[in-house]
Design a protein around this motif. Structure first.
Motif, PDB file in Angstrom:
ATOM      1  N   ILE A 290      51.989  19.975  51.626  1.00  0.00           N
ATOM      2  CA  ILE A 290      50.667  19.795  51.116  1.00  0.00           C
ATOM      3  C   ILE A 290      50.562  20.274  49.447  1.00  0.00           C
ATOM      4  CG2 ILE A 290      48.436  21.085  50.850  1.00  0.00           C
ATOM      5  CD1 ILE A 290      49.016  21.699  53.790  1.00  0.00           C
ATOM      6  N   ILE A 291      50.349  19.466  48.600  1.00  0.00           N
ATOM      7  CA  ILE A 291      50.250  19.627  47.266  1.00  0.00           C
ATOM      8  C   ILE A 291      48.872  20.030  46.692  1.00  0.00           C
ATOM      9  CG2 ILE A 291      50.483  18.842  44.629  1.00  0.00           C
ATOM     10  CD1 ILE A 291      52.756  16.853  46.035  1.00  0.00           C
ATOM     11  N   ASP A 292      48.356  21.121  46.465  1.00  0.00           N
ATOM     12  CA  ASP A 292      47.213  21.778  45.996  1.00  0.00           C
ATOM     13  C   ASP A 292      46.991  21.663  44.682  1.00  0.00           C
ATOM     14  OD1 ASP A 292      44.815  22.892  45.846  1.00  0.00           O
ATOM     15  OD2 ASP A 292      45.007  24.242  47.428  1.00  0.00           O
ATOM     16  N   PHE A 293      46.044  20.857  44.126  1.00  0.00           N
ATOM     17  CA  PHE A 293      46.021  20.641  42.609  1.00  0.00           C
ATOM     18  C   PHE A 293      45.075  21.984  42.100  1.00  0.00           C
ATOM     19  CE2 PHE A 293      48.377  16.996  42.461  1.00  0.00           C
ATOM     20  CZ  PHE A 293      48.810  16.830  41.433  1.00  0.00           C
ATOM     21  N   GLN A 294      44.612  22.771  42.670  1.00  0.00           N
ATOM     22  CA  GLN A 294      43.901  24.135  42.435  1.00  0.00           C
ATOM     23  C   GLN A 294      44.326  25.182  43.327  1.00  0.00           C
ATOM     24  OE1 GLN A 294      39.923  23.946  41.130  1.00  0.00           O
ATOM     25  NE2 GLN A 294      40.176  25.524  39.481  1.00  0.00           N
ATOM     26  N   ASP A 324      48.824  25.347  39.212  1.00  0.00           N
ATOM     27  CA  ASP A 324      48.019  26.388  38.766  1.00  0.00           C
ATOM     28  C   ASP A 324      47.544  26.045  37.252  1.00  0.00           C
ATOM     29  OD1 ASP A 324      46.781  29.017  39.241  1.00  0.00           O
ATOM     30  OD2 ASP A 324      48.384  30.072  38.205  1.00  0.00           O
ATOM     31  N   ASP A 325      46.592  26.991  36.760  1.00  0.00           N
ATOM     32  CA  ASP A 325      46.302  27.009  35.412  1.00  0.00           C
ATOM     33  C   ASP A 325      46.128  28.565  34.760  1.00  0.00           C
ATOM     34  OD1 ASP A 325      43.722  27.669  35.990  1.00  0.00           O
ATOM     35  OD2 ASP A 325      43.161  25.664  35.925  1.00  0.00           O
ATOM     36  N   SER A 326      46.057  28.560  33.688  1.00  0.00           N
ATOM     37  CA  SER A 326      45.974  30.113  33.044  1.00  0.00           C
ATOM     38  C   SER A 326      44.634  30.738  33.748  1.00  0.00           C
ATOM     39  CB  SER A 326      45.718  30.165  31.838  1.00  0.00           C
ATOM     40  OG  SER A 326      44.794  29.223  31.193  1.00  0.00           O
ATOM     41  N   GLU A 327      43.562  29.936  33.909  1.00  0.00           N
ATOM     42  CA  GLU A 327      42.281  30.612  34.465  1.00  0.00           C
ATOM     43  C   GLU A 327      42.439  31.092  35.742  1.00  0.00           C
ATOM     44  OE1 GLU A 327      38.553  28.415  34.161  1.00  0.00           O
ATOM     45  OE2 GLU A 327      39.053  27.692  31.918  1.00  0.00           O
ATOM     46  N   SER A 328      43.111  30.354  36.708  1.00  0.00           N
ATOM     47  CA  SER A 328      43.183  30.943  37.941  1.00  0.00           C
ATOM     48  C   SER A 328      44.239  32.246  37.897  1.00  0.00           C
ATOM     49  CB  SER A 328      44.057  29.686  38.848  1.00  0.00           C
ATOM     50  OG  SER A 328      43.182  28.716  39.023  1.00  0.00           O
ATOM     51  N   ALA A 329      45.267  32.036  37.223  1.00  0.00           N
ATOM     52  CA  ALA A 329      46.078  33.026  36.896  1.00  0.00           C
ATOM     53  C   ALA A 329      45.309  34.352  36.634  1.00  0.00           C
ATOM     54  CB  ALA A 329      47.286  32.776  35.957  1.00  0.00           C
ATOM     55  N   TYR A 330      44.310  34.061  35.517  1.00  0.00           N
ATOM     56  CA  TYR A 330      43.513  35.504  34.927  1.00  0.00           C
ATOM     57  C   TYR A 330      42.770  35.888  36.112  1.00  0.00           C
ATOM     58  CZ  TYR A 330      39.884  37.525  32.603  1.00  0.00           C
ATOM     59  OH  TYR A 330      38.829  38.442  32.074  1.00  0.00           O
ATOM     60  N   ALA A 331      42.197  35.058  36.822  1.00  0.00           N
ATOM     61  CA  ALA A 331      41.127  35.996  37.875  1.00  0.00           C
ATOM     62  C   ALA A 331      41.973  36.431  38.950  1.00  0.00           C
ATOM     63  CB  ALA A 331      40.354  34.648  38.435  1.00  0.00           C
ATOM     64  N   ARG A 332      43.187  35.865  39.209  1.00  0.00           N
ATOM     65  CA  ARG A 332      43.949  36.328  40.459  1.00  0.00           C
ATOM     66  C   ARG A 332      44.834  37.488  39.998  1.00  0.00           C
ATOM     67  NH1 ARG A 332      46.618  31.927  41.156  1.00  0.00           N
ATOM     68  NH2 ARG A 332      48.291  32.363  39.698  1.00  0.00           N
ATOM     69  N   GLY A 333      44.962  37.802  38.626  1.00  0.00           N
ATOM     70  CA  GLY A 333      45.634  38.848  38.114  1.00  0.00           C
ATOM     71  C   GLY A 333      47.121  38.709  38.219  1.00  0.00           C
ATOM     72  N   GLY A 334      47.656  37.718  38.363  1.00  0.00           N
ATOM     73  CA  GLY A 334      49.199  37.543  38.375  1.00  0.00           C
ATOM     74  C   GLY A 334      49.577  36.050  38.577  1.00  0.00           C
ATOM     75  N   GLY A 335      50.726  35.958  38.642  1.00  0.00           N
ATOM     76  CA  GLY A 335      51.303  34.693  38.719  1.00  0.00           C
ATOM     77  C   GLY A 335      51.327  34.028  40.055  1.00  0.00           C
ATOM     78  N   PHE A 383      42.639  17.666  45.982  1.00  0.00           N
ATOM     79  CA  PHE A 383      42.063  17.542  44.805  1.00  0.00           C
ATOM     80  C   PHE A 383      40.547  18.327  44.912  1.00  0.00           C
ATOM     81  CE2 PHE A 383      44.537  13.647  43.632  1.00  0.00           C
ATOM     82  CZ  PHE A 383      45.212  14.527  42.552  1.00  0.00           C
ATOM     83  N   PRO A 384      40.636  19.668  44.821  1.00  0.00           N
ATOM     84  CA  PRO A 384      39.143  20.229  45.059  1.00  0.00           C
ATOM     85  C   PRO A 384      38.409  20.759  43.688  1.00  0.00           C
ATOM     86  CG  PRO A 384      41.056  21.749  45.175  1.00  0.00           C
ATOM     87  CD  PRO A 384      41.445  20.609  44.742  1.00  0.00           C
ATOM     88  N   TYR A 385      37.354  19.832  43.216  1.00  0.00           N
ATOM     89  CA  TYR A 385      36.580  20.285  42.225  1.00  0.00           C
ATOM     90  C   TYR A 385      37.482  20.459  40.732  1.00  0.00           C
ATOM     91  CZ  TYR A 385      32.910  21.789  45.387  1.00  0.00           C
ATOM     92  OH  TYR A 385      31.991  22.037  46.251  1.00  0.00           O
ATOM     93  N   ILE A 386      38.587  19.838  40.735  1.00  0.00           N
ATOM     94  CA  ILE A 386      39.416  19.753  39.755  1.00  0.00           C
ATOM     95  C   ILE A 386      39.673  18.369  39.085  1.00  0.00           C
ATOM     96  CG2 ILE A 386      41.606  19.350  41.198  1.00  0.00           C
ATOM     97  CD1 ILE A 386      41.293  21.813  38.197  1.00  0.00           C
ATOM     98  N   LEU A 387      39.741  17.156  39.572  1.00  0.00           N
ATOM     99  CA  LEU A 387      40.062  16.057  38.905  1.00  0.00           C
ATOM    100  C   LEU A 387      39.092  15.612  37.783  1.00  0.00           C
ATOM    101  CD1 LEU A 387      42.345  14.253  39.252  1.00  0.00           C
ATOM    102  CD2 LEU A 387      40.827  12.713  40.978  1.00  0.00           C
TER     103      LEU A 387
END
Length: 550
Positions: A290-294, A324-335, A383-387
């Protein structure tokens, strides 16, 4: 902050489709967004039919037939007094808008009767400036008499708008202001000054009527007003970036997104519909990639792994690549290693062979080598709300939106799932885009209103931090700075078809899974099928579509 829903055990993958998502991943979707039918600049979103079998009509697609519609049972009911980006407080008013050219434009004055007396002309201009627009209006009266006559014509036009403005309802006033701001983009320097002054006067009126704790239109108007103000000052990009810099801490942002997750079904719609489609497509596969783009926190795949662990013949080997992107990493608090560790623990507890690969980059940067596709795997791409964040040909010659689709097609995936906002804000002109945004988010704010009290601070924070920046971006930004570029399903269908994809019909189990989830929410949510997609809407307005491709 995450919410955990009880997972009810059952045997077989198909039973999983009807279960609630166990773990939420709320910040994953920071925006939800319909066809745009302009009549005098008005936007009419894609309409969800009330009857069981009617038709969809969109700008970009042929009418769909046999649109099955499902209703869902009930929820609860819900409103605050200043824009978080604005220093002034505000108040009320709402009403439906019946727009006509008479509401926004007067007949320009020819000026012929004034040309005979230049002193009288100057006096008229002075009176208009000070009486209607205020003494602080900075209009340049230097230059030729022809220039003065042109300014008189503009003053007369905006004079009529300002004269009518106090009698307009909030929606009318918003649209009049947006139309004036739109015109300011195209006028000559002298007339632009007049339009800007009129726009500022209308914004001052709006400021007194909007409220982040008021009715849905008042709350939305607070953010639309900030977008209009930013656009008028040509500071949209600066304000949008400032909003992102001032985001709450990751844990707080998760808390705000959790509020939206609880009170709106948009996240769950994406999870459940995509998981149901992928689960069916992979029913007989032994190795699944599975490739998840977000990927965000990876919560979507917790219950998916658990469901596959109960296969009668044993679980398949699962590999997940998370983009992943920087916004997701920011909200998650890590890589991304946090996501991999979490999903590995779930898989181990279920006895499922599992691998995780992280691709820490924006989807625009993804190349073939980043996806590590292996021979012998059945591939699913999500592609969930990302494309819609990928710039297309209208923004960049690279056209990452279509490039990415062609790249995925070259991998011969067994299934591709696409969930997107049903809104038309990509290439439309500013005024049409404003009307579309007003129409779309009005439905969304109404749906939030039924679930939380209007003075609820959590609801206010959730709208401010999770929705407002998207509204500002759509209204105030252009070019590369405008990342919220939604398209209607008809346009997505065309893009996917041109990339070589064919639609996969959605089975009844997919719609049944979503329909079961909607029982937790207001009966005003609607589910409909048409054009090969599943539509989720509020009342008669489609807000989100889910579709499958191969």
């Amino acid at each position: 902050m995450q919410a955990t829903q009880e997972f009810q055990t059952s045997s077989g993958v198909h039973n999983f489709y009807h279960q609630p998502v166990q773990q939420i991943d709320p910040y994953r979707f920071s925006n939800f967004q319909g066809s745009n039918d302009s009549t005098h600049g008005r936007s009419k979103g894609t309409q969800l039919p009330f009857q069981t079998y009617t038709q969809f009509h969109t700008l970009d697609s042929t009418p769909a037939t046999d649109c099955a519609v499902y209703n869902s049972p009930l929820a609860v009911s819900v409103s605050s007094n200043r824009s978080p980006f604005s220093p002034q407080c505000s108040h009320s008013y709402t009403s439906d808008f019946h727009h006509s050219s008479d509401n926004t434009y007067g007949s320009p004055l020819s000026g012929s009767s004034l040309v005979d007396d230049e002193n009288k002309l100057m006096h008229t201009l002075w009176a208009l400036k000070n009486g209607l627009l205020g003494p602080e209006c900075d209009i340049d009266y230097s230059g030729s008499l022809n220039s003065l006559v042109m300014q008189t014509s503009s003053f007369t036009k905006y004079d009529k708008i300002l004269e009518m403005a106090p009698r307009m309802d909030l929606k009318q006033l918003l649209i009049a202001c947006a139309e004036t701001v739109s015109e300011a983009d195209t006028l000559s320097l002298s007339e632009r000054k007049v339009a800007i002054t009129a726009s500022e006067a209308l914004m001052d009126m709006l400021e007194k009527r909007v409220s982040v704790s008021g009715e849905p239109l008042q709350r939305l108007s607070a953010y639309l007003l900030e977008g209009l103000r930013a656009r008028l000052l040509s500071s949209g990009s600066i304000i949008y970036k400032k909003l992102k810099c001032n985001e709450p801490k990751g844990s707080e942002l998760m808390s705000y997104m959790h509020v939206l997750y609880q009170i709106c079904p948009y996240y769950k719609f994406a999870y459940i519909s995509a998981n149901a489609v992928i689960g069916e497509a992979m029913e007989n596969e032994n190795r699944i990639h599975i490739i998840d783009f977000q990927i965000a926190q990876g919560s979507q795949w917790v219950s998916f792994i658990q469901a596959l662990s109960r296969r009668p013949r044993g679980p398949p080997h699962i590999r997940i690549t998370g983009v992943d992107d920087s916004e997701s990493a920011y909200a998650r608090g890590g890589g991304l290693q946090l996501v991999g560790e979490r999903l590995a623990q779930v898989a181990e507890s279920c006895g499922v062979p599992f691998e995780f690969h992280g691709a820490a980059m924006s989807g625009c940067e993804v190349q073939l080598e980043n996806l590590q596709v292996q021979h012998g795997e059945a591939l699913a791409v999500n592609f969930p709300y990302i494309l819609h964040h990928m710039p297309d040909e209208s923004v960049s010659t690279m056209n990452h939106r279509d490039r990415l689709l062609r790249l995925i097609k070259s991998l011969s995936p067994k299934v591709v799932t696409l969930v997107e906002q049903e809104s038309n804000t990509n290439t439309t002109n500013f005024f049409q885009r404003f009307c579309e945004t007003l129409d779309y988010y009005m439905a969304m704010f109404e749906s939030i209103d039924v679930a939380r009290p209007r003075e609820d601070k959590q609801r206010i924070n959730a709208e401010e931090h999770c929705v407002a920046k998207d509204v500002v971006n759509i209204i105030a930004c252009e070019g590369n700075d405008r990342v919220e570029r939604h398209e209607l399903f008809g346009k997505w269908r065309l893009r996917l078809s041109m990339a070589g994809f064919s639609p996969i019909p959605l089975s009844s189990s997919v719609s049944n899974s979503v329909r079961g989830m909607l029982k937790e929410y207001s009966s005003n949510y609607r589910l409909a099928e048409g054009n090969g997609a599943l539509y989720l809407g509020w009342k008669n307005r489609a807000l989100v579509t889910s579709s499958a491709w191969r």
